[in-house]
Write a protein that holds these residues in place. Sequence first.
Motif, short mmCIF file in Angstrom:
data_model
loop_
_atom_site.label_atom_id
_atom_site.label_comp_id
_atom_site.label_asym_id
_atom_site.label_seq_id
_atom_site.Cartn_x
_atom_site.Cartn_y
_atom_site.Cartn_z
N TYR A 121 -59.07 126.27 83.99
CA TYR A 121 -58.21 125.10 84.05
C TYR A 121 -57.05 125.39 85.00
N SER A 122 -56.42 124.33 85.50
CA SER A 122 -55.31 124.50 86.45
C SER A 122 -54.55 123.20 86.57
N ASP A 123 -53.28 123.29 86.97
CA ASP A 123 -52.47 122.09 87.29
C ASP A 123 -52.51 121.07 86.16
N ILE A 124 -52.45 121.55 84.92
CA ILE A 124 -52.55 120.60 83.80
C ILE A 124 -51.26 119.82 83.61
N HIS A 157 -53.28 130.20 93.37
CA HIS A 157 -52.54 128.95 93.53
C HIS A 157 -52.13 128.82 95.01
N LEU A 158 -53.08 129.09 95.89
CA LEU A 158 -52.84 129.00 97.33
C LEU A 158 -53.20 127.65 97.90
N GLY A 159 -53.95 126.83 97.16
CA GLY A 159 -54.38 125.56 97.70
C GLY A 159 -55.33 125.75 98.86
N GLY A 160 -54.96 125.22 100.03
CA GLY A 160 -55.82 125.30 101.20
C GLY A 160 -56.07 126.72 101.68
N GLY A 161 -55.28 127.69 101.20
CA GLY A 161 -55.49 129.08 101.61
C GLY A 161 -56.66 129.75 100.95
N ASP A 162 -57.32 129.07 100.00
CA ASP A 162 -58.46 129.69 99.31
C ASP A 162 -59.61 130.01 100.25
N ASP A 163 -59.81 129.18 101.26
CA ASP A 163 -60.93 129.42 102.18
C ASP A 163 -60.74 130.74 102.92
N GLY A 221 -56.17 126.28 92.62
CA GLY A 221 -55.34 125.17 92.16
C GLY A 221 -54.46 124.70 93.29
N HIS A 222 -53.35 124.04 92.94
CA HIS A 222 -52.32 123.58 93.89
C HIS A 222 -52.71 122.27 94.56
N VAL A 223 -53.89 122.20 95.17
CA VAL A 223 -54.39 120.94 95.71
C VAL A 223 -55.07 120.19 94.57
N HIS A 224 -54.76 118.91 94.42
CA HIS A 224 -55.15 118.17 93.22
C HIS A 224 -56.49 117.46 93.35
N SER A 225 -57.45 118.08 93.98
CA SER A 225 -58.79 117.52 94.05
C SER A 225 -59.78 118.50 93.43
N VAL A 226 -60.86 117.96 92.88
CA VAL A 226 -61.88 118.79 92.23
C VAL A 226 -62.76 119.42 93.30
N ARG A 227 -63.11 120.69 93.07
CA ARG A 227 -63.90 121.40 94.06
C ARG A 227 -64.82 122.42 93.41
N THR A 228 -66.08 122.43 93.80
CA THR A 228 -67.00 123.54 93.52
C THR A 228 -67.82 123.73 94.79
N THR A 253 -69.00 132.68 98.89
CA THR A 253 -68.12 132.89 97.74
C THR A 253 -67.78 131.55 97.11
N LEU A 254 -67.96 131.45 95.81
CA LEU A 254 -67.65 130.22 95.10
C LEU A 254 -66.14 129.99 95.07
N CYS A 255 -65.71 128.77 95.43
CA CYS A 255 -64.32 128.36 95.35
C CYS A 255 -64.24 127.11 94.47
N THR A 256 -63.40 127.14 93.46
CA THR A 256 -63.28 126.00 92.56
C THR A 256 -61.84 125.49 92.49
N ARG A 257 -61.71 124.21 92.18
CA ARG A 257 -60.44 123.60 91.78
C ARG A 257 -60.76 122.59 90.69
N THR A 258 -59.80 122.33 89.83
CA THR A 258 -60.08 121.52 88.64
C THR A 258 -59.48 120.13 88.67
N GLY A 259 -58.79 119.76 89.76
CA GLY A 259 -58.05 118.50 89.73
C GLY A 259 -56.74 118.69 88.99
N VAL A 260 -56.14 117.56 88.60
CA VAL A 260 -54.79 117.61 88.03
C VAL A 260 -54.75 116.94 86.65
N ASN A 261 -53.82 117.39 85.83
CA ASN A 261 -53.48 116.74 84.56
C ASN A 261 -54.61 116.78 83.53
#
Length: 463
Positions: free
Chosen positions: A7-10, A176-182, A196-203, A209-217
Amino acid sequence: MVRLLHYSDIENLYDDAERAGRFAGRLRELDGDDALVVGTGDTTAPGVVSLAANGRQVLDFADAVGTVADTFGNHDFDYGPDVTRGIVADSEFTWVSANARDEDGERFGAAEGVVPWTIAEADGERVGFFGLTDPATDSINPAAATLSFTDPYEAAEEAVADLRAEGVDYVVALSHLGGGDDELARRVDVDAVLGGHVHSVRTEYVDGTLCTRTGVNGHQFVEVELGGEAESAATDGGTAVSARVVDPSEGPMHESLTDALRRRREAAGLNEVVATVEQPLERTDETTFGGESRIGNFVADAYRAAGDADVGLQNGGGIREGEPLVGEVTLADMVSVLPFEEPVVVVELTGRELLEAFSEADGGELDFGEPDWWHAHISGASLRWDEANGELIDARVDDEPIDPKALYRVATAEYLLHSDHEFPTIAERHRAGEVGIQHDVLADHARNGGLDVDVEGRLTFEP
């Protein structure tokens, strides 16, 4: 196989006690001997409950879901470094940060228990986690201005080397680098980057290498499998890694967390009704970053009225996503729109500087968020923007062309005086006064009918 529940950016999830209870219940439902629950920042703030609890509601949440490790996002310093240290000291889980430094340049929070990396075990396998924070945090969060953040990639290389030397089965970045994950995925030998940091979902996979983000809230979280055999897994002959996005809305209710969050919200004492709204004011990514919106116009109008200014300006990212404003709107709702103890300031800009600031509203000019986002909500002005060429065509104040040599009063969030990333033309040297805390300014404007607002053509985008 090990499963990671990410989870992230809840942020303002805590403001909806029932939804937070279902989020926690779904996490607990998926937890098990083969699973580890981890966060990747912005888990203490911002929000109404967060503001009332100084971020300590994260302790209720982490206890409920069994968090193993988390790292710092920019908003985890919203109430100042000392408050963050106190949260760390009272946390049952481990805070990891390989690149955060304190006021003296030493590792942040070391005395309270922050470590660059940690190892957790699940299903007989050992997973090494290290944490990274956006190095611009001291610029984008004024409350973190006394801290510093070292190069995240160099810090990551050192942490990975240490963890590999420990003989762990997997190495995972909590980022929590956002665009720096790549870049992190390309430069460092890790099994997954949970971001995290960027508020869009990503898998997605970057160089395998797998990079994920969970969205926000807390509208979703991500389940990651390390060493699984799922068809979606990526592997270059090493560890197979896959992910799926989980909707927590139908999860069982975690009653004790729900009750704790309700008590915290009631303690805030923000139930005063400031206005009644018939037509809902939406607060979504589309309304905050898609151009002109009613919520953006309301905020900018409130600033301009409070500051007796020529122009009101609000950065899109400052307006927090949440439930629409409709029916009886309370002071708590105003706090939820801008949950920061930060004043509205008046700055004085020449017409030339104002034009430069307006030109900085395009997301393609920023190093966070999505490139197609628009970052300015305005009052007292109108802009025409050439989308094809990414440039300002025309800008007017009070229906008159901006005079480059004239002086204009602009009411805006104090944050912009500190940030080098959003509207960098506006700086501390332009400060000419301040007019009150942001959410109080909104409440005053709402009491005066300010929520009766429409989209008026303040922003025009031409293809």
